[in-house]
Design a protein around this motif. Structure first.
Motif, PDB file in Angstrom:
ATOM      1  N   ILE A   1       0.773  10.083  -3.978  1.00 29.31           N
ATOM      2  CA  ILE A   1      -0.145  11.053  -3.130  1.00 29.31           C
ATOM      3  C   ILE A   1       0.143  11.387  -2.123  1.00 29.31           C
ATOM      4  O   ILE A   1       1.328  10.773  -1.929  1.00 29.31           O
ATOM      5  N   PRO A   2       0.457  12.487  -1.991  1.00 28.14           N
ATOM      6  CA  PRO A   2       1.196  13.547  -0.489  1.00 28.14           C
ATOM      7  C   PRO A   2       1.135  12.876   0.493  1.00 28.14           C
ATOM      8  O   PRO A   2      -0.319  12.457   0.881  1.00 28.14           O
TER       9      PRO A   2
ATOM     10  N   ILE B   1       4.852  15.536   2.768  1.00 28.97           N
ATOM     11  CA  ILE B   1       4.459  16.526   4.017  1.00 28.97           C
ATOM     12  C   ILE B   1       5.116  16.139   5.393  1.00 28.97           C
ATOM     13  O   ILE B   1       5.056  15.617   6.285  1.00 28.97           O
ATOM     14  N   PRO B   2       5.729  17.762   5.989  1.00 28.46           N
ATOM     15  CA  PRO B   2       6.651  17.926   7.290  1.00 28.46           C
ATOM     16  C   PRO B   2       4.876  17.925   7.901  1.00 28.46           C
ATOM     17  O   PRO B   2       4.207  18.108   7.642  1.00 28.46           O
ATOM     18  N   PHE B   3       4.884  16.428   9.199  1.00 30.10           N
ATOM     19  CA  PHE B   3       4.011  16.659   9.837  1.00 30.10           C
ATOM     20  C   PHE B   3       4.848  15.827  11.567  1.00 30.10           C
ATOM     21  O   PHE B   3       5.086  15.097  11.350  1.00 30.10           O
TER      22      PHE B   3
ATOM     23  N   LEU C   1      11.469   3.675  -7.798  1.00 32.07           N
ATOM     24  CA  LEU C   1      10.319   3.812  -8.630  1.00 32.07           C
ATOM     25  C   LEU C   1      10.392   4.929  -9.570  1.00 32.07           C
ATOM     26  O   LEU C   1      10.038   4.921 -10.297  1.00 32.07           O
ATOM     27  N   ASP C   2      11.763   5.495  -9.411  1.00 28.97           N
ATOM     28  CA  ASP C   2      12.154   6.769 -10.184  1.00 28.97           C
ATOM     29  C   ASP C   2      10.207   7.296  -9.843  1.00 28.97           C
ATOM     30  O   ASP C   2      10.289   7.870 -11.281  1.00 28.97           O
ATOM     31  N   VAL C   3      10.055   8.294  -8.840  1.00 31.31           N
ATOM     32  CA  VAL C   3       8.749   9.152  -8.665  1.00 31.31           C
ATOM     33  C   VAL C   3       9.524  10.521  -7.842  1.00 31.31           C
ATOM     34  O   VAL C   3      10.511   9.948  -6.525  1.00 31.31           O
ATOM     35  N   PRO C   4       9.258  11.561  -7.468  1.00 33.97           N
ATOM     36  CA  PRO C   4       9.235  12.825  -6.967  1.00 33.97           C
ATOM     37  C   PRO C   4       8.519  12.038  -5.402  1.00 33.97           C
ATOM     38  O   PRO C   4       7.461  11.101  -5.378  1.00 33.97           O
TER      39      PRO C   4
ATOM     40  N   SER D   1       0.945  -1.628  -0.014  1.00 31.80           N
ATOM     41  CA  SER D   1       0.391  -0.254   0.154  1.00 31.80           C
ATOM     42  C   SER D   1       1.081   1.182   0.369  1.00 31.80           C
ATOM     43  O   SER D   1       0.462   2.274  -0.785  1.00 31.80           O
ATOM     44  N   LEU D   2       1.718   1.215   0.692  1.00 29.69           N
ATOM     45  CA  LEU D   2       3.122   2.288   1.061  1.00 29.69           C
ATOM     46  C   LEU D   2       3.909   2.745  -0.569  1.00 29.69           C
ATOM     47  O   LEU D   2       3.462   3.943  -1.413  1.00 29.69           O
TER      48      LEU D   2
END
Length: 326
Positions: free
Chosen positions: A201-202, A266-268, A259-262, A192-193
Motif C-alpha cells: 500500500i503506498p 510517497i514524499p509528502f 519483509l523482502d518487498v519494495p 497495521s504498519l
C-alpha cells in the motif's frame, strides 16, 4: 555479591501479555523458577528447564490477596497493567488507570515486602517522561517527568509510590521505562504498519525526518533479566531501547527490507500530513508518525554493563517471520 539467577524465584504478573510471555520463556530457559499470575490457565513451555507455577487471578485489584502467589518468591516482575488505549471511552479514565496501575500495584508491593521479597521490578513506560522530544535531545533518567495522558500519569504515580515504599522498607525497587516494544506477536499500530508495507500500500511517509526509539522484545527481556538479583539495579530507574533510533521513513524502509518487498513510500510534507490528519480527527496518529521520541540509554548500559543483544534488523526479521506467511 550478585545472587545466582539459578536460585531465583520470580512472581511474574501479566504472564500472558506480550512482554510477559517473552520474560516467562527466557526465564524458564535460564532455569529460573516462575510463578505466573494470569486470568487463564497456562501451559508449560516445552524445552525449558525452570519450574513454572500458575495461579489464576481474575483481575488486578487494590484488594487482591497475593499471599499464595508470593510464597517462596525472591523477586516480583510486575508487567500487568491497565494498558494505554487509543480510543478511550471512559468518562473518567484516570480513575480507572489509578485503580489498577497505582493502587493495585502498591497493594502487591506492600504484600511483597511482608512476604520477604527482595526486589520489585516494575515495567513502566517512556510516557512517564512525555510524548515527544526535540530531535537530538533524547530523554534521560534525569529529565523531569511530564506525563500527558492518564496512562502515563498513573505509571508515574506508581513509580513514586514504589520508590517511597522501597525507602521505607528496604525492598529494592527497579523501574524500567521502555518505548514502543515490537517483536513476534506485536499488535495495534505497529502491526497495521507492517501489514500495509507487506501489501504494498503506498504510504505518504517518505519525507519524515523525525527520530524515534523502539525496543525489540528480546532486548527488553534481556534487560529485565539483567536486573534480576543485580545490586546495581537496586532503587534505579532505567530507560530502554535498541540503542539505534529511526525516523518513521527509515523504520518503514527497514520493515520493507525485512519483509523482502519494495518500499512504496510517497514524499509528502510532514506539516501537511499533520494538518490533513487533524481535519479527519487523526491528529494523535499523525503526531506519532511525524514527531520525535528518543531515549538515551547511556546510564542503562553503563550501570548494568548491558548492551542490547539484538540489532533492529534482527528484531524486525523475527517480527515479520509469521506475518510473511499469514
Amino acid at each position: 555479591m550478585n545472587t545466582s539467577k539459578q536460585n531465583a524465584s520470580i512472581l511474574l504478573t501479566g504472564a500472558t501479555g506480550f512482554v510477559g510471555q517473552g520474560i516467562l520463556k527466557q526465564a524458564l530457559l535460564q532455569s529460573i523458577d516462575v510463578c505466573c499470575v494470569s486470568r487463564k490457565a497456562m501451559q508449560m513451555i516445552s524445552g525449558t528447564t525452570g519450574n513454572m507455577r500458575n495461579i489464576l487471578m481474575p483481575e488486578l485489584a487494590p484488594d487482591t490477596d497475593w499471599s499464595a502467589a508470593l510464597s517462596g518468591i525472591s523477586t516480583v516482575i510486575h508487567c500487568a497493567a491497565r494498558v494505554h488505549v487509543m480510543e478511550e471511552t471512559s468518562a473518567d479514565p484516570l480513575t480507572l488507570f489509578r485503580r489498577v496501575n497505582v493502587a493495585a500495584t502498591l497493594n502487591l508491593a506492600r504484600q511483597a515486602t511482608l512476604a520477604g521479597v527482595r526486589q520489585f521490578i516494575f515495567i513502566s513506560s517512556v510516557k512517564v517522561n512525555g510524548e515527544q522530544t526535540t530531535p537530538g535531545q533524547p530523554y534521560t533518567e534525569e529529565c523531569s517527568p511530564q506525563p500527558e495522558d492518564a496512562y502515563g500519569i498513573s505509571k508515574y504515580e506508581a513509580e513514586l509510590a514504589l520508590l517511597e515504599l522501597g525507602r521505607n522498607t528496604g525492598m529494592a525497587i527497579t523501574i524500567i521505562r521502555p518505548p514502543l516494544v515490537y517483536g513476534p506477536g506485536v499488535r495495534a499500530n505497529f502491526l497495521s504498519l507492517l501489514q500495509s508495507v507487506r501489501r504494498g500500500i503506498p504510504l505518504p511517509l517518505a519525507s519524515i525526518h523525525n527520530q524515534r526509539s523502539f525496543i525489540y522484545l528480546d532486548n527488553l527481556v534481556s534487560l529485565v533479566l539483567c536486573c534480576l538479583d543485580n545490586p546495581k539495579a537496586n532503587n534505579q530507574i532505567f530507560l530502554a531501547s535498541d540503542g539505534h533510533d529511526l525516523s518513521t521513513t527509515e523504520l518503514l524502509q527497514a520493515c520493507a527490507t525485512a519483509l523482502d518487498v519494495p518500499s512504496r513510500l510517497i514524499p509528502f510534507p510532514a506539516k501537511l500530513l499533520s494538518l490533513a490528519a487533524s481535519l479527519i480527527g487523526k491528529k494523535s496518529m499523525a503526531d506519532r508518525l511525524c514527531q520525535s521520541l528518543q531515549v538515551d540509554i547511556s546510564k542503562t548500559k553503563q550501570v548494568l554493563d548491558w548492551v542490547p543483544p539484538y540489532t533492529v534488523a534482527q528484531g524486525l526479521l523475527a517480527t515479520v517471520k509469521n506475518i510473511k506467511t499469514s
